[in-house]
Design a protein around this motif. Structure first.
Motif, PDB file in Angstrom:
ATOM      1  N   GLN A   1       0.846  -1.202   0.000  1.00 19.97           N
ATOM      2  CA  GLN A   1       0.000   0.000   0.000  1.00 19.97           C
ATOM      3  C   GLN A   1       0.882   1.254   0.000  1.00 19.97           C
ATOM      4  OE1 GLN A   1      -3.301  -0.082  -0.251  1.00 19.97           O
ATOM      5  NE2 GLN A   1      -3.364  -2.336  -0.179  1.00 19.97           N
ATOM      6  N   ILE A   2       0.381   2.296  -0.697  1.00 21.48           N
ATOM      7  CA  ILE A   2       1.076   3.600  -0.670  1.00 21.48           C
ATOM      8  C   ILE A   2       0.650   4.331   0.597  1.00 21.48           C
ATOM      9  CG2 ILE A   2       1.393   5.813  -1.831  1.00 21.48           C
ATOM     10  CD1 ILE A   2       0.858   4.412  -4.485  1.00 21.48           C
ATOM     11  N   ALA A   3       1.591   4.446   1.545  1.00 18.23           N
ATOM     12  CA  ALA A   3       1.258   5.080   2.827  1.00 18.23           C
ATOM     13  C   ALA A   3       1.126   6.596   2.697  1.00 18.23           C
ATOM     14  CB  ALA A   3       2.318   4.729   3.859  1.00 18.23           C
ATOM     15  N   GLY A   4       1.828   7.186   1.748  1.00 20.50           N
ATOM     16  CA  GLY A   4       1.746   8.637   1.572  1.00 20.50           C
ATOM     17  C   GLY A   4       2.758   9.141   0.565  1.00 20.50           C
ATOM     18  N   ARG A   5       2.596  10.363   0.223  1.00 19.64           N
ATOM     19  CA  ARG A   5       3.512  10.998  -0.725  1.00 19.64           C
ATOM     20  C   ARG A   5       4.070  12.278  -0.074  1.00 19.64           C
ATOM     21  NH1 ARG A   5       2.402   9.070  -6.136  1.00 19.64           N
ATOM     22  NH2 ARG A   5       0.579   7.671  -6.126  1.00 19.64           N
ATOM     23  N   ILE A   6       5.339  12.570  -0.351  1.00 15.52           N
ATOM     24  CA  ILE A   6       6.009  13.746   0.209  1.00 15.52           C
ATOM     25  C   ILE A   6       6.469  14.647  -0.936  1.00 15.52           C
ATOM     26  CG2 ILE A   6       8.099  14.539   1.366  1.00 15.52           C
ATOM     27  CD1 ILE A   6       7.774  12.524   3.420  1.00 15.52           C
ATOM     28  N   ASN A   7       6.184  15.927  -0.784  1.00 20.78           N
ATOM     29  CA  ASN A   7       6.587  16.920  -1.777  1.00 20.78           C
ATOM     30  C   ASN A   7       8.059  17.257  -1.560  1.00 20.78           C
ATOM     31  OD1 ASN A   7       6.773  18.946  -3.645  1.00 20.78           O
ATOM     32  ND2 ASN A   7       5.222  20.269  -2.716  1.00 20.78           N
ATOM     33  N   LEU A   8       8.862  17.124  -2.621  1.00 12.29           N
ATOM     34  CA  LEU A   8      10.299  17.430  -2.541  1.00 12.29           C
ATOM     35  C   LEU A   8      10.638  18.823  -3.048  1.00 12.29           C
ATOM     36  CD1 LEU A   8      11.789  14.017  -3.778  1.00 12.29           C
ATOM     37  CD2 LEU A   8      11.347  14.766  -1.431  1.00 12.29           C
ATOM     38  N   LYS A   9       9.628  19.598  -3.413  1.00 13.77           N
ATOM     39  CA  LYS A   9       9.875  20.959  -3.901  1.00 13.77           C
ATOM     40  C   LYS A   9      10.203  21.889  -2.732  1.00 13.77           C
ATOM     41  CE  LYS A   9       6.615  20.538  -7.764  1.00 13.77           C
ATOM     42  NZ  LYS A   9       5.362  21.065  -8.369  1.00 13.77           N
ATOM     43  N   VAL A  10      10.747  23.040  -3.086  1.00 13.33           N
ATOM     44  CA  VAL A  10      10.989  24.066  -2.069  1.00 13.33           C
ATOM     45  C   VAL A  10       9.650  24.697  -1.697  1.00 13.33           C
ATOM     46  CG1 VAL A  10      12.136  26.241  -1.557  1.00 13.33           C
ATOM     47  CG2 VAL A  10      13.313  24.526  -2.930  1.00 13.33           C
ATOM     48  N   GLN A  11       9.349  24.670  -0.434  1.00 17.59           N
ATOM     49  CA  GLN A  11       8.074  25.192   0.054  1.00 17.59           C
ATOM     50  C   GLN A  11       8.322  26.448   0.897  1.00 17.59           C
ATOM     51  OE1 GLN A  11       5.396  21.965   1.572  1.00 17.59           O
ATOM     52  NE2 GLN A  11       7.213  20.684   1.281  1.00 17.59           N
ATOM     53  N   GLN A  12       7.291  27.250   1.019  1.00 20.31           N
ATOM     54  CA  GLN A  12       7.397  28.479   1.818  1.00 20.31           C
ATOM     55  C   GLN A  12       6.255  28.526   2.816  1.00 20.31           C
ATOM     56  OE1 GLN A  12       8.629  32.245   0.081  1.00 20.31           O
ATOM     57  NE2 GLN A  12       6.896  33.277   1.037  1.00 20.31           N
ATOM     58  N   LEU A  13       6.609  28.867   4.022  1.00 17.80           N
ATOM     59  CA  LEU A  13       5.626  29.004   5.093  1.00 17.80           C
ATOM     60  C   LEU A  13       5.740  30.413   5.669  1.00 17.80           C
ATOM     61  CD1 LEU A  13       3.532  27.824   7.084  1.00 17.80           C
ATOM     62  CD2 LEU A  13       5.453  27.093   8.511  1.00 17.80           C
ATOM     63  N   ASP A  14       4.632  31.155   5.678  1.00 24.04           N
ATOM     64  CA  ASP A  14       4.588  32.505   6.233  1.00 24.04           C
ATOM     65  C   ASP A  14       4.032  32.447   7.645  1.00 24.04           C
ATOM     66  OD1 ASP A  14       5.560  33.608   3.879  1.00 24.04           O
ATOM     67  OD2 ASP A  14       3.560  33.842   3.029  1.00 24.04           O
ATOM     68  N   VAL A  15       4.821  32.972   8.588  1.00 26.05           N
ATOM     69  CA  VAL A  15       4.439  32.950  10.001  1.00 26.05           C
ATOM     70  C   VAL A  15       4.318  34.389  10.483  1.00 26.05           C
ATOM     71  CG1 VAL A  15       5.005  32.134  12.309  1.00 26.05           C
ATOM     72  CG2 VAL A  15       5.692  30.789  10.310  1.00 26.05           C
ATOM     73  N   LEU A  16       3.167  34.743  11.062  1.00 24.50           N
ATOM     74  CA  LEU A  16       2.931  36.082  11.599  1.00 24.50           C
ATOM     75  C   LEU A  16       3.080  36.017  13.111  1.00 24.50           C
ATOM     76  CD1 LEU A  16       2.126  38.963  10.793  1.00 24.50           C
ATOM     77  CD2 LEU A  16      -0.246  38.336  11.232  1.00 24.50           C
ATOM     78  N   VAL A  17       4.066  36.769  13.621  1.00 26.99           N
ATOM     79  CA  VAL A  17       4.385  36.741  15.046  1.00 26.99           C
ATOM     80  C   VAL A  17       4.160  38.128  15.626  1.00 26.99           C
ATOM     81  CG1 VAL A  17       6.121  36.190  16.775  1.00 26.99           C
ATOM     82  CG2 VAL A  17       6.151  35.007  14.574  1.00 26.99           C
ATOM     83  N   GLU A  18       3.462  38.206  16.744  1.00 29.46           N
ATOM     84  CA  GLU A  18       3.284  39.462  17.463  1.00 29.46           C
ATOM     85  C   GLU A  18       4.101  39.415  18.740  1.00 29.46           C
ATOM     86  OE1 GLU A  18      -0.242  42.472  19.086  1.00 29.46           O
ATOM     87  OE2 GLU A  18      -0.716  40.407  18.514  1.00 29.46           O
ATOM     88  N   THR A  19       4.927  40.417  18.945  1.00 31.02           N
ATOM     89  CA  THR A  19       5.791  40.449  20.118  1.00 31.02           C
ATOM     90  C   THR A  19       6.008  41.884  20.549  1.00 31.02           C
ATOM     91  OG1 THR A  19       7.932  39.743  20.999  1.00 31.02           O
ATOM     92  CG2 THR A  19       7.885  40.515  18.732  1.00 31.02           C
ATOM     93  N   LYS A  20       6.795  42.073  21.610  1.00 29.66           N
ATOM     94  CA  LYS A  20       7.039  43.396  22.182  1.00 29.66           C
ATOM     95  C   LYS A  20       8.526  43.706  22.119  1.00 29.66           C
ATOM     96  CE  LYS A  20       7.047  44.081  26.616  1.00 29.66           C
ATOM     97  NZ  LYS A  20       6.678  44.250  28.038  1.00 29.66           N
ATOM     98  N   THR A  21       8.846  44.968  21.805  1.00 34.25           N
ATOM     99  CA  THR A  21      10.236  45.389  21.721  1.00 34.25           C
ATOM    100  C   THR A  21      10.743  45.831  23.091  1.00 34.25           C
ATOM    101  OG1 THR A  21       9.605  47.655  21.156  1.00 34.25           O
ATOM    102  CG2 THR A  21       9.886  46.121  19.334  1.00 34.25           C
ATOM    103  N   LYS A  22      12.004  46.204  23.125  1.00 34.58           N
ATOM    104  CA  LYS A  22      12.629  46.621  24.378  1.00 34.58           C
ATOM    105  C   LYS A  22      12.018  47.909  24.911  1.00 34.58           C
ATOM    106  CE  LYS A  22      17.204  47.379  26.408  1.00 34.58           C
ATOM    107  NZ  LYS A  22      18.657  47.427  26.138  1.00 34.58           N
ATOM    108  N   ASP A  23      11.557  48.795  24.022  1.00 33.15           N
ATOM    109  CA  ASP A  23      10.932  50.041  24.445  1.00 33.15           C
ATOM    110  C   ASP A  23       9.411  49.913  24.533  1.00 33.15           C
ATOM    111  OD1 ASP A  23      10.901  49.644  21.764  1.00 33.15           O
ATOM    112  OD2 ASP A  23      11.389  51.695  21.190  1.00 33.15           O
ATOM    113  N   ASP A  24       8.923  48.675  24.792  1.00 29.75           N
ATOM    114  CA  ASP A  24       7.505  48.399  25.082  1.00 29.75           C
ATOM    115  C   ASP A  24       6.579  48.807  23.951  1.00 29.75           C
ATOM    116  OD1 ASP A  24       8.228  47.396  27.583  1.00 29.75           O
ATOM    117  OD2 ASP A  24       8.055  49.367  28.544  1.00 29.75           O
ATOM    118  N   VAL A  25       6.963  48.469  22.730  1.00 24.89           N
ATOM    119  CA  VAL A  25       6.116  48.710  21.558  1.00 24.89           C
ATOM    120  C   VAL A  25       5.743  47.358  20.974  1.00 24.89           C
ATOM    121  CG1 VAL A  25       5.960  49.737  19.263  1.00 24.89           C
ATOM    122  CG2 VAL A  25       7.198  50.924  21.077  1.00 24.89           C
TER     123      VAL A  25
END
Length: 337
Positions: free
Chosen positions: A56-80
């Motif tokens: 049985q074919i358990a699965g297929r994996i993409n070997l191409k270059v992929q891109q994932l965009d991650v949006l991160v919210e954080t605070k700077t040293k001057d509290d912004v």
């Protein structure tokens, strides 16, 4: 009849089983085959065969270059508070497809977790301006952490990019106001410098104009004096003395002025006094003035000469009244010897 139908069913069923053992794998894709739930092999792109029903074919994996965009919210040293968009470009290592398929359930969630961890550890060390200036340092830190973590699972992190830095709306408005104020300040400085240059240039032009005007007036008066001198010399040559010649010239200029005023039809200038007797009175007054000035000059000369004579007589008198010079101490000693 029944045997014929049974034969046809068996043939069709056999063909289905036969064709179920044939499968294709697309380019830049890898297929994982299992036999009774156990890993059998990895099939790369092309046409492949497997044991029907058993494999049985358990699965297929993409070997191409992929891109994932991650949006991160954080605070700077001057509290912004600031939102950073991190783009992660990754790829499955072809020689480690097994690890990528069996060791990691969801690669996107894993990468997202590491990105959040690194960004929220690096950005609070920086001020807001430093975040914009050192975004490459943030990207390098994310890539270094992801490479160390994801290589174990058969993933290669090709590149990480900080594609967007979005502070709070009020912070952006304040930054825009600061930038606008700085630009207005620079513009005001340039405008003031331009105004100063114009004022200096205008002052220099006015000074040069007045200098040339004064030089022109001086030249004019010099030529007038030279012309008057020549006129007096001409009149002296015909037996008219200097006083009479000067008076005659003044009277002549007076009537020339009256004539030039009469030629102006729209002139509001009135010359006072303005009567036929004016020229005669002016001439008499000038002659009387010259005579009086000569008399005063002669009297001053006589007075000065008399004072000088008295001063000399006084000095001579003082010299005659002085006692003879007393002998010095050396002369007294010589006399005693």
């Amino acid at each position: 009849m029944i045997s014929t139908i049974l034969t046809a069913v068996i043939v069709v069923f056999g063909l289905i089983i036969l064709f179920s053992g044939i499968f294709t794998v697309k380019q830049q894709t890898a297929a994982i085959l299992e036999r009774f739930g156990k890993f059998q092999r990895i099939s790369n792109s092309g046409l492949h065969f497997k044991v029907p029903v058993i494999d049985q074919i358990a699965g297929r994996i993409n070997l191409k270059v992929q891109q994932l965009d991650v949006l991160v919210e954080t605070k700077t040293k001057d509290d912004v508070f600031v939102k950073l968009k991190i783009s992660v470009q990754f790829q499955v290592i072809q020689t480690r497809v097994y690890d990528a398929f069996y060791k990691l359930e969801n690669s996107h969630d894993q990468i997202t977790s590491y990105v959040f961890d690194v960004v929220r550890a690096e950005v609070p060390k920086m001020k807001l301006d430093d975040v914009f200036e050192r975004k490459d340092d943030i990207a390098i830190a994310v890539k270094r952490e992801l490479n160390e973590a994801m290589e174990e699972y058969g993933y290669d992190i090709i590149k990480t990019l900080v594609t967007d830095i979005d502070p709070d709306v009020q912070v952006k408005a304040a930054m825009n106001r600061i930038n606008a104020s700085e630009r207005e300040k620079v513009a005001a400085e340039y405008e003031a410098e331009a105004e100063r240059i114009k004022i200096v240039a205008k002052a220099r032009a006015e000074a040069e104009s007045k200098r040339l005007q004064g030089q022109g007036i001086a030249d004019q008066r010099r030529e007038i004096a030279r012309g008057l001198e020549e006129s007096v010399d001409v009149l002296n040559n015909v037996g008219i003395n200097s006083q009479e010649a000067s008076a005659l010239i003044v009277v002549t200029q007076h009537y020339d002025t009256l004539q030039s005023l009469g030629e102006e039809t729209q002139s509001n200038l009135i010359l006072l006094p303005n009567s036929p007797q004016t020229g005669s009175d002016m001439l008499n007054n000038m002659i009387a003035s010259f005579t009086a000035s000569n008399q005063i000059g002669e009297a001053m000369k006589k007075g000065n000469a008399l004072r000088e004579q008295k001063r000399k007589e006084k000095q001579e008198k003082k010299k005659r009244q002085l006692p003879p010079d007393l002998p010095t101490e050396d002369e007294e000693n010589n006399r005693e010897e």
